[in-house]
Scaffold this motif. Structure first.
Motif, PDB file in Angstrom:
ATOM      1  N   VAL A  30       0.723  -0.916   0.087  1.00 53.53           N
ATOM      2  CA  VAL A  30      -0.008  -0.048   0.128  1.00 53.53           C
ATOM      3  C   VAL A  30       0.449   1.302  -0.038  1.00 53.53           C
ATOM      4  CG1 VAL A  30      -1.680   1.172   0.871  1.00 53.53           C
ATOM      5  CG2 VAL A  30      -2.326  -0.764   1.465  1.00 53.53           C
ATOM      6  N   ILE A  31       1.756   1.182   0.744  1.00 51.55           N
ATOM      7  CA  ILE A  31       3.259   2.445   0.457  1.00 51.55           C
ATOM      8  C   ILE A  31       3.670   2.738  -0.566  1.00 51.55           C
ATOM      9  CG2 ILE A  31       4.491   3.528   2.035  1.00 51.55           C
ATOM     10  CD1 ILE A  31       4.208   1.498   4.810  1.00 51.55           C
ATOM     11  N   ARG A  32       4.214   0.974  -1.063  1.00 49.80           N
ATOM     12  CA  ARG A  32       4.806   1.468  -2.376  1.00 49.80           C
ATOM     13  C   ARG A  32       3.738   1.888  -3.391  1.00 49.80           C
ATOM     14  NH1 ARG A  32       7.995  -2.757  -0.300  1.00 49.80           N
ATOM     15  NH2 ARG A  32       6.555  -4.395  -1.099  1.00 49.80           N
ATOM     16  N   ASP A  33       2.534   1.908  -3.475  1.00 50.39           N
ATOM     17  CA  ASP A  33       1.606   2.726  -4.481  1.00 50.39           C
ATOM     18  C   ASP A  33       1.397   3.664  -4.234  1.00 50.39           C
ATOM     19  OD1 ASP A  33       1.031  -0.014  -5.605  1.00 50.39           O
ATOM     20  OD2 ASP A  33      -0.645  -0.670  -4.866  1.00 50.39           O
ATOM     21  N   LEU A  34       1.437   4.303  -2.728  1.00 51.14           N
ATOM     22  CA  LEU A  34       0.824   6.097  -2.426  1.00 51.14           C
ATOM     23  C   LEU A  34       2.256   6.720  -3.020  1.00 51.14           C
ATOM     24  CD1 LEU A  34      -1.664   5.220  -0.121  1.00 51.14           C
ATOM     25  CD2 LEU A  34      -1.925   6.210  -2.473  1.00 51.14           C
ATOM     26  N   LEU A  35       2.788   7.490  -3.810  1.00 50.45           N
ATOM     27  CA  LEU A  35       3.636   7.611  -4.550  1.00 50.45           C
ATOM     28  C   LEU A  35       4.175   9.023  -3.178  1.00 50.45           C
ATOM     29  CD1 LEU A  35       3.487   7.044  -7.957  1.00 50.45           C
ATOM     30  CD2 LEU A  35       4.901   6.168  -6.588  1.00 50.45           C
ATOM     31  N   ALA A  36       2.575   9.784  -2.865  1.00 49.46           N
ATOM     32  CA  ALA A  36       3.434  10.780  -2.628  1.00 49.46           C
ATOM     33  C   ALA A  36       2.663  11.220  -1.201  1.00 49.46           C
ATOM     34  CB  ALA A  36       2.123  12.328  -3.338  1.00 49.46           C
ATOM     35  N   LEU A  37       2.963   9.778  -0.393  1.00 48.19           N
ATOM     36  CA  LEU A  37       1.869   9.803   0.963  1.00 48.19           C
ATOM     37  C   LEU A  37       3.563  10.235   1.966  1.00 48.19           C
ATOM     38  CD1 LEU A  37      -0.438   8.153   2.743  1.00 48.19           C
ATOM     39  CD2 LEU A  37       1.684   6.017   2.740  1.00 48.19           C
ATOM     40  N   LYS A  38       3.102  10.761   3.190  1.00 51.29           N
ATOM     41  CA  LYS A  38       3.871  12.144   3.718  1.00 51.29           C
ATOM     42  C   LYS A  38       2.367  11.279   5.855  1.00 51.29           C
ATOM     43  CE  LYS A  38       5.829  14.212   1.481  1.00 51.29           C
ATOM     44  NZ  LYS A  38       6.839  14.091   0.977  1.00 51.29           N
ATOM     45  N   LEU A  39       1.910  10.517   5.286  1.00 54.53           N
ATOM     46  CA  LEU A  39       1.656  10.592   6.914  1.00 54.53           C
ATOM     47  C   LEU A  39       0.445   9.427   6.845  1.00 54.53           C
ATOM     48  CD1 LEU A  39       1.401  12.087  10.162  1.00 54.53           C
ATOM     49  CD2 LEU A  39      -0.914  13.570   8.181  1.00 54.53           C
ATOM     50  N   VAL A  40       0.948   8.854   7.922  1.00 55.61           N
ATOM     51  CA  VAL A  40      -0.183   7.827   8.347  1.00 55.61           C
ATOM     52  C   VAL A  40      -1.255   8.244   9.615  1.00 55.61           C
ATOM     53  CG1 VAL A  40      -0.850   5.484   8.534  1.00 55.61           C
ATOM     54  CG2 VAL A  40       0.956   5.766   7.364  1.00 55.61           C
ATOM     55  N   VAL A  41      -2.033   7.970   9.932  1.00 52.10           N
ATOM     56  CA  VAL A  41      -2.860   7.827  10.662  1.00 52.10           C
ATOM     57  C   VAL A  41      -3.120   7.190  11.626  1.00 52.10           C
ATOM     58  CG1 VAL A  41      -4.411   9.978  12.146  1.00 52.10           C
ATOM     59  CG2 VAL A  41      -3.050  11.314  10.346  1.00 52.10           C
ATOM     60  N   THR A  42      -3.410   6.788  12.141  1.00 55.87           N
ATOM     61  CA  THR A  42      -4.285   6.020  13.463  1.00 55.87           C
ATOM     62  C   THR A  42      -4.781   5.978  14.568  1.00 55.87           C
ATOM     63  OG1 THR A  42      -4.176   3.076  13.801  1.00 55.87           O
ATOM     64  CG2 THR A  42      -2.334   4.657  14.432  1.00 55.87           C
ATOM     65  N   ASP A  43      -6.068   5.501  14.256  1.00 56.64           N
ATOM     66  CA  ASP A  43      -6.419   5.636  15.944  1.00 56.64           C
ATOM     67  C   ASP A  43      -6.755   4.109  16.903  1.00 56.64           C
ATOM     68  OD1 ASP A  43      -7.889   3.263  15.238  1.00 56.64           O
ATOM     69  OD2 ASP A  43     -10.212   3.089  14.558  1.00 56.64           O
ATOM     70  N   ALA A  44      -5.220   3.665  16.204  1.00 53.97           N
ATOM     71  CA  ALA A  44      -5.008   2.680  17.545  1.00 53.97           C
ATOM     72  C   ALA A  44      -3.503   3.455  18.536  1.00 53.97           C
ATOM     73  CB  ALA A  44      -4.305   1.090  16.672  1.00 53.97           C
ATOM     74  N   THR A  45      -3.080   2.606  19.585  1.00 50.95           N
ATOM     75  CA  THR A  45      -2.076   2.905  19.930  1.00 50.95           C
ATOM     76  C   THR A  45      -0.786   2.454  19.212  1.00 50.95           C
ATOM     77  OG1 THR A  45      -3.135   3.730  22.017  1.00 50.95           O
ATOM     78  CG2 THR A  45      -0.820   3.405  22.597  1.00 50.95           C
ATOM     79  N   GLY A  46      -1.162   0.826  19.685  1.00 50.88           N
ATOM     80  CA  GLY A  46       0.211  -0.267  19.344  1.00 50.88           C
ATOM     81  C   GLY A  46      -0.241   0.448  17.457  1.00 50.88           C
ATOM     82  N   VAL A  47       0.607  -0.013  16.619  1.00 56.18           N
ATOM     83  CA  VAL A  47       0.874   0.109  15.361  1.00 56.18           C
ATOM     84  C   VAL A  47       1.948  -0.974  14.676  1.00 56.18           C
ATOM     85  CG1 VAL A  47       1.523   2.692  15.230  1.00 56.18           C
ATOM     86  CG2 VAL A  47       3.318   1.181  15.553  1.00 56.18           C
TER      87      VAL A  47
END
Lengths: 328, 328
Positions: free
Chosen positions: A72-89
């Motif tokens: 997923v990350i490789r597909d998203l060429l412009a990705l800068k930020l991942v925001v999760t609603d979890a504590t553990g990542v």
């Protein structure tokens, strides 16, 4: 809402692959403020949806139920930020994020009190047989079989906390109020606490009546609760897990429970969610929660606020609030 | 054993009408030391058994499950002492004891920690839906219905304690560790505590998110939790009862729960034990215990020691350890 949102929505694009839990109630808080691209609502296959938005999407919003893989990350060429609603990542490929310089924010401390309460609730529940007592009454057995099995006193019991972070330290406070004797293990000894530190889990288990798992799931902690640790904890020993299922070798756990090698467990998390081991469904010394230790109306509202604050900070070039330390 | 026991066993006679719970495990601790007359093991009808021993029996041993009525007391002409394994003495006719100068000893403080733990367990259980979560998982619903209802956060909730005695004050300590805001009502304001005192239950209920009942059952407290109090507590309000069933008007409680007038309950005790109201068996916001809040292996051993110490004190003319204040 900032009038700028309507003029340049692409600047505030937030991609969502699968709806996070927080969307069940608070989706509008996000859609009111951001241009939410819902892959799960699109007729396109996810991969095609990602490719279609690969050049523009800077932010992905996710939850523990929806993994953010290296693909997923490789597909998203412009990705800068991942925001999760979890504590553990552990649902996010942090190594790939690290390589790409993508930052990750989590729920911060929002769930800590709720998870600690659930841990204590599970511990009391197992030791004092609350859930099985409820079954005893609802099943109509009380009038005919007066002898309900005795539970175990909490006061004076030695409880080992695995991971004395935001959650573990709150668990400790609650345990002390109940007269338990608290020890802990963690990556390193904490200077700020009077609790006894054990450098290894095996010795902690050997010296404890119960273990409460509150640590992150990493390659170092996966299956840390193995057969040896359970045997060290012993036939009356209790395990509470409010962290991640894979901290425990679940096959061994089932075996130890079925064979009476440990005393009981309170489990909020499992290796193969949403599946809990069916072999345990008939046991009275097991209490199950459906990964809900963090789930309250209040925490869901609070985590929405934290996520929105991180998104707002990102889109206005301000410091993120709950940046996850990425050591890769 | 004192050699005198064998010479004059009648001096250490202890009458038991129905076996107290503590006899399930620790009967031998009593039969080793005293001449235990078991009415329940005799072929004689109880009344005849009492009459046969009326002139000699000075001590009755009982538990909450076996009432010591005025009739029983009147039959036992030589009775001087009633030893119960309970904390509350509403199963003993204290007025008749008072008239006859018969003294009563109870369990003292033996159960306080365990009852407080059970109260906290029930409160967390109801608010965080632990028992219903366990049913959700065991029932196999998790994989098909991901949406488990959210619970309520404990931190910041206003919890009113009804009766701030040995148990209530321990409940308060535990609630504070969870970040709850504690208030209380009791016969009179306690000088030794910083918690807010409410002179009446109605105002306490109105200002509370949950009530935890920890007081004695007397003619003044019977049905103190009535329809008005439940309405004041409100639709999200929680009641935990680890004291005595009749503190609550159970008919009204069932009505309020069925109609959604209160939020949920955790009940260890009931008006008509061992029967719990069947109308509540299908509700997910109710958690039942079979009057087991005090029941641990440790407390049963400890209460046996307290009872034996009282009996030894009585037979050797020493001061009793856990004399109940009898105001009649």
């Amino acid at each position: 809402m900032d009038p700028q949102d309507h003029q340049q929505p692409e600047l505030r694009q937030v991609l969502v692959l699968q709806p996070p839990y927080v969307f069940n109630i608070h989706e509008h808080l996000f859609t009111d403020r951001f241009h939410v691209l819902k892959a799960y609502d699109s007729p396109l296959p996810t991969r095609d949806f990602l490719h279609a938005n690969a050049q523009s999407v800077k932010v992905v919003l996710c939850s523990g139920a929806g993994p953010i893989t290296a693909d997923v990350i490789r597909d998203l060429l412009a990705l800068k930020l991942v925001v999760t609603d979890a504590t553990g990542v552990n649902h996010i490929d942090m190594a790939e994020c690290g390589r790409r310089g993508i930052v990750v924010t989590n729920a911060g401390d929002v769930y800590s009190d709720d998870v600690a309460d659930a841990a204590i609730g599970l511990l009391i529940d197992v030791m004092r047989r609350i859930t099985s007592g409820d079954r005893f009454v609802r099943g109509g057995r009380w009038p005919t079989s007066r002898e309900y099995p005795l539970g175990a006193k909490l006061e004076g019991k030695r409880v080992g906390i695995v991971g004395l972070g935001n959650i573990g330290s709150r668990v400790a406070t609650r345990l002390e109020a109940m007269g338990c004797i608290v020890s802990y293990t963690s990556r390193q000894k904490k200077q700020s606490t009077h609790f006894t530190f054990y450098p290894n889990i095996l010795q902690l288990a050997f010296d404890s009546d119960a273990l409460v798992l509150c640590c992150a799931l990493t390659s170092n902690t996966r299956h840390m609760i193995n057969n040896k640790v359970m045997k060290a904890l012993g036939k009356k020993g209790i395990i509470v897990n409010v962290a991640r299922g894979a901290l425990i070798d679940e096959v061994e756990l089932v075996k130890c429970l079925v064979e009476g090698e440990i005393g009981g467990v309170g489990l909020d998390v499992f290796e193969n969610e949403p599946n809990a081991p069916r072999e345990l469904f008939e046991l009275d010394n097991v209490v199950f929660l459906p990964h809900a230790a963090a789930f309250t109306n209040e925490s869901f509202y609070d985590v929405a606020q934290v996520m929105i604050a991180n998104l707002e900070a990102f889109f206005t070039n301000k410091p993120l609030l709950t940046l996850v330390n990425n050591k890769f």
